[in-house]
Design a protein around this motif. Sequence first.
Motif, PDB file in Angstrom:
ATOM      1  N   GLU A 761       0.844  -1.202  -0.039  1.00  0.00           N
ATOM      2  CA  GLU A 761      -0.037  -0.007   0.081  1.00  0.00           C
ATOM      3  C   GLU A 761       0.741   1.143   0.048  1.00  0.00           C
ATOM      4  O   GLU A 761       0.285   2.362  -0.572  1.00  0.00           O
ATOM      5  CB  GLU A 761      -1.126  -0.043   1.204  1.00  0.00           C
ATOM      6  CG  GLU A 761      -2.348  -0.405   0.662  1.00  0.00           C
ATOM      7  CD  GLU A 761      -2.943  -1.429   1.567  1.00  0.00           C
ATOM      8  OE1 GLU A 761      -2.828  -1.038   2.956  1.00  0.00           O
ATOM      9  OE2 GLU A 761      -3.681  -2.395   1.292  1.00  0.00           O
ATOM     10  N   THR A 762       2.138   1.152   0.538  1.00  0.00           N
ATOM     11  CA  THR A 762       2.943   2.410   0.578  1.00  0.00           C
ATOM     12  C   THR A 762       3.602   2.635  -0.723  1.00  0.00           C
ATOM     13  O   THR A 762       4.172   3.719  -0.881  1.00  0.00           O
ATOM     14  CB  THR A 762       3.879   2.117   1.644  1.00  0.00           C
ATOM     15  OG1 THR A 762       4.714   1.232   1.335  1.00  0.00           O
ATOM     16  CG2 THR A 762       3.604   2.464   2.895  1.00  0.00           C
ATOM     17  N   MET A 763       3.318   1.600  -1.795  1.00  0.00           N
ATOM     18  CA  MET A 763       4.178   1.878  -2.994  1.00  0.00           C
ATOM     19  C   MET A 763       3.223   2.814  -3.900  1.00  0.00           C
ATOM     20  O   MET A 763       1.799   2.472  -3.941  1.00  0.00           O
ATOM     21  CB  MET A 763       4.313   0.498  -3.714  1.00  0.00           C
ATOM     22  CG  MET A 763       5.591   0.236  -3.197  1.00  0.00           C
ATOM     23  SD  MET A 763       6.235  -1.328  -3.885  1.00  0.00           S
ATOM     24  CE  MET A 763       7.826  -1.202  -4.090  1.00  0.00           C
ATOM     25  N   GLU A 768       2.677   0.304 -10.769  1.00  0.00           N
ATOM     26  CA  GLU A 768       1.809  -1.229 -10.599  1.00  0.00           C
ATOM     27  C   GLU A 768       1.625  -1.541 -12.085  1.00  0.00           C
ATOM     28  O   GLU A 768       1.498  -0.870 -12.852  1.00  0.00           O
ATOM     29  CB  GLU A 768       0.559  -1.168  -9.829  1.00  0.00           C
ATOM     30  CG  GLU A 768      -0.013  -2.531  -9.789  1.00  0.00           C
ATOM     31  CD  GLU A 768      -1.148  -2.628  -8.864  1.00  0.00           C
ATOM     32  OE1 GLU A 768      -1.128  -1.864  -7.890  1.00  0.00           O
ATOM     33  OE2 GLU A 768      -2.202  -3.442  -9.209  1.00  0.00           O
ATOM     34  N   ARG A 769       1.955  -3.003 -12.347  1.00  0.00           N
ATOM     35  CA  ARG A 769       1.789  -3.702 -13.691  1.00  0.00           C
ATOM     36  C   ARG A 769       0.953  -4.785 -13.291  1.00  0.00           C
ATOM     37  O   ARG A 769       1.329  -5.626 -12.320  1.00  0.00           O
ATOM     38  CB  ARG A 769       3.010  -3.866 -14.350  1.00  0.00           C
ATOM     39  CG  ARG A 769       3.931  -2.618 -14.522  1.00  0.00           C
ATOM     40  CD  ARG A 769       3.426  -1.946 -15.860  1.00  0.00           C
ATOM     41  NE  ARG A 769       4.279  -0.775 -16.156  1.00  0.00           N
ATOM     42  CZ  ARG A 769       3.759   0.324 -15.646  1.00  0.00           C
ATOM     43  NH1 ARG A 769       2.774   0.605 -14.909  1.00  0.00           N
ATOM     44  NH2 ARG A 769       4.724   1.461 -16.117  1.00  0.00           N
ATOM     45  N   VAL A 770       0.119  -4.964 -14.303  1.00  0.00           N
ATOM     46  CA  VAL A 770      -0.742  -6.290 -13.940  1.00  0.00           C
ATOM     47  C   VAL A 770      -0.809  -7.042 -15.414  1.00  0.00           C
ATOM     48  O   VAL A 770      -0.739  -6.433 -16.444  1.00  0.00           O
ATOM     49  CB  VAL A 770      -2.285  -6.089 -13.675  1.00  0.00           C
ATOM     50  CG1 VAL A 770      -3.036  -7.294 -13.499  1.00  0.00           C
ATOM     51  CG2 VAL A 770      -2.465  -5.123 -12.718  1.00  0.00           C
ATOM     52  N   LEU A 825       7.746  -5.666  -5.511  1.00  0.00           N
ATOM     53  CA  LEU A 825       6.834  -6.492  -4.852  1.00  0.00           C
ATOM     54  C   LEU A 825       5.738  -7.168  -5.999  1.00  0.00           C
ATOM     55  O   LEU A 825       5.633  -6.510  -6.868  1.00  0.00           O
ATOM     56  CB  LEU A 825       5.980  -5.745  -3.776  1.00  0.00           C
ATOM     57  CG  LEU A 825       6.307  -5.022  -2.730  1.00  0.00           C
ATOM     58  CD1 LEU A 825       5.485  -4.316  -1.789  1.00  0.00           C
ATOM     59  CD2 LEU A 825       7.118  -6.151  -1.779  1.00  0.00           C
ATOM     60  N   VAL A 826       5.655  -8.672  -5.519  1.00  0.00           N
ATOM     61  CA  VAL A 826       4.797  -9.267  -6.613  1.00  0.00           C
ATOM     62  C   VAL A 826       3.651  -9.776  -5.932  1.00  0.00           C
ATOM     63  O   VAL A 826       4.055 -10.672  -5.083  1.00  0.00           O
ATOM     64  CB  VAL A 826       5.663 -10.385  -7.519  1.00  0.00           C
ATOM     65  CG1 VAL A 826       4.940 -10.975  -8.196  1.00  0.00           C
ATOM     66  CG2 VAL A 826       6.801  -9.473  -8.179  1.00  0.00           C
TER      67      VAL A 826
END
Lengths: 841, 157
Positions: A761-763, A768-770, A825-826
């Motif tokens: 959450e702090t990122m 973000e990539r999905v 993170l993943v």
Amino acid sequence: ADYSPFLGIEKGAVLQEARVFNDPQLDPRRCSQVITKLLYLLNQGETFTKVEATEVFFAVTKLFQSKDIGLRRMVYVMIKELSPSADEVIIVTSSLMKDMTSKTDMYRANAIRVLCRITDGTLLTQIERYLKQAIVDKNPVVASAALVSGIHLLQTNPEIVKRWSNEVQEAVQSRAALVQFHALALLHQIRQNDRLAVNKLVSSLTKGSVRSPLAQCLLIRYTSQVIRESANNNQAGDRPFYDFLEGCLRHKAEMVIFEAARAITELNGVTSRELTPAITVLQLFLSSSKPVLRFAAVRTLNKVAMTHPMAVTNCNIDMESLISDQNRSIATLAITTLLKTGNESSVDRLMKQITNFMSDIADEFKIVVVDAIRSLCLKFPLKHRSLMNFLSNILREEGGFEYKKAIVDSIVILIRDIPEAKESGLLHLCEFIEDCEFTYLSTQILHFLGIEGPKTSDPSKYIRYIYNRVHLENATVRAGAVSTLAKFGAMVDTLKPRVFVLLRRCLFDNDDEVRDRATLYLNTLGGDGAVVETGEDVKEFLFGSLYIPLEPSDDAFDINSVPKEVKTQPLAEKKAPGKKPTGLGAPPAGPPSTVDAYEKLLSSIPEFANFGKLFKFSAPVELTEAETEYAVNVVKHIFDGHVVFQYNCTNTIPEQLLENVTVIVDASEAEEFAEVASKPLRSLPYDSPGQIFVAFEKPEGVPAVGKFSNMLRFIVKEVDPSTGEAEDDGVEDEYQLEELEVVAADYMLKVGVSNFRNAWETMDADYERVDEYGLGPRESLAEAVNAVINLLGMQPCEGTEVVPNNSRSHTCLLSGVYIGNVKVLVRLQFGLDGPKDVAMK
Amino acid sequence: NSCPAVKNILILDSEGKRVAVKYYSDEWPTNSAKLAFEKSLFGRTLKSNARTEAEITICDSNIVIYKFVQDLHFFITGGDDENELLLATVLQGLFDAIALRLRNTIDKREALENLDVIFLCIDEVVDQGMILETDANAIAGKVAIQNMDASATLSEQ
């Protein structure tokens, strides 16, 4: 007054009394009394000489003439106690065999026990017939006697006892509680190497009737064994026999309930669902009025908490009330369990409760608690301040050496593993050595300060503590303090002037070692008190570890015996998983196995000295198969603009000596890499591993990948194994190794986070990539998850690398740091699409 | 080997001196090793109140269940992964059997006066480390045959 009927008893007198055994008219009561006295003497530690023992034994054998049962019982006990030798045994054999077939059950039962105790193989075959009959005797005492004797005899005469299987099998069906227990124990021991037979036994009994809690406990143990050995982890549905174990949790005997609960907690790969009923039952025991139950429960829960802390948290309230348990073992176990299951918010409250508790318990319990606190701090590094304060406080209280050492070791580990705790930790240690009664601890701490202090933001604040040791302590500590001062001076140039002043004062110390050290440092640190840099080689000379320690010897030391070439240390195996973290006592100059150590090793090689900071090194990858002539594995070192391959080579042929060993690397399938340097190995004798380095340049900051093929090239000389001498001439040869690859995962450091959700959450959402992938048919969900984890080279968090059996979906959380210091993170979501296809998002 | 095993049974007085002891394990090979163990164990347990309920401790990596009555201290020792409740049941069986035979007067004086009964009870509870019987009535029964004559048989348990 201390009354005793044995007051003033004396061996000689009793042995005299034993003459009554020879009387033609035996007085049974009197003889029993004498036997009791003899047993008392033996019990008190009195010994009989060989002669005395023989005499007593012969005398005792006369007592078979009496028909008094009470006396006969004592005779049986006495014979067992005397342990007659083989030639003495013959005297009683016939009497005992007569008893073994007597109408009196008590005689039969006990004669069997005595005979089997003193028998040898030949006698055993003579009485075997009777023993087999005894096993199925309708009198349970007789049957048990034979069965138990069989269990003992299985150790010395297994082939004979195994012949009784049929009778033992029959006895397992006995309605007499303990006969079944003994028969079951014996049958299992006879059959234990026959997995199928044990399986059958367990299957039939778990459905049948078991007549005693003891037998039920045995059955639970055998069932656990069967479960363990029925390998299939990927079986659909429940574990075999789990229902039986779970059912035992409702047995009326507490020992059975406990045995079953414990067995469940010890199942391989036990799931939370399987654990729940067992833990519920153990939780009830925690509040029992019986200390034995509380202890058994808390000890088991403590073990569960090591692997499944979440499963035990429901018990926390009950655990907390056990902290004040009268039984200190119970209290300590409760505390260490809470330390494993507690969450971050309960830490402060827990520490308050523990503080009061610590003064109440013995050192050995305290050490257990200290270890648990250290683990807790590593788990919740943000709590380091209060936990470190706690450790520091108890360090200053009363305690023995082992206890204080345990605390110091814990503080050292916390300093090493939690960067934010370093400064306060070092200060705590400084304060401790102001008042430490153990020279060993003081010197070790001073040494440690010398390593860590110079790296802090303000090393000068430690100088006062160190220098005070030079005033106030014994010679050993003073010498250690001098070395530490010098280290500060060598590492921190701005401190040199101050250190020089202090070292000069040490030149007047009473002790030789202290003065010698001060002299050495003053003369070699350079600059004579000015702020100049100390050369790397000087630092290495002064503070590096010796490659070969100087052994005491009678011969005078010859400087020429010291090898002039810099030899890199043979690297040891990777540290075993689960090994206890070492504190101060850890040998410093061991094989490199951390980034720092490898960095030091590589920067000591001039060709690689300016590659900069080592980002990551890989685990060793084998380049040869097992059992080959030369065993080679490679460690890949990743720098910003270079990679270095370290080939660890071992020559397994005693008749060969390899020289000028290099690795020829073909990088045609790794276009972005260019070889810039290589460091060959001058000599590779039998069984003495060595390293070869080859360095490649690559574009800076780019995670370049490629394949490299490797060939070992060397000159081989024949060696005579008996003399160890090699021929003068050698032959050039080559040896093909397997390929190695540099892959994306090599640029990823496994760095875990303790709270994944917070970190996520702090990122920033912009980063973000999905994406979605079909992984195609895989062996199993678990296999697919593992494959992706290995491919990415990231650290699984919160235990999400474990895929529960029979799941159709799974979420895996990974974290890591990518080259360029990029935090990654993943979140992986896996699902089974159809029978075997795996989809991943 | 998954069979429950008893390592020793100790009956000590209120000063830690032996009344009756029996060892079933090689873990204490010499008499001085045994005495050292007894001393250590006695010291650890002295201050606890093991009179109403049996207590438990760990000594030299072994589980010890113990019970005090008057001036006698009873101990049973098992391995570190033994079922604690099982061991406690064995100790209780021995204890109650002795109580039955000594008509509920269990103290050092009675024990010493009837040491043969004590030795026999211990002999009927554990055979070379293997549990023989845990039921107090059964144990007491096996010991109480003094009053029977030679042709008597034991009734079915």
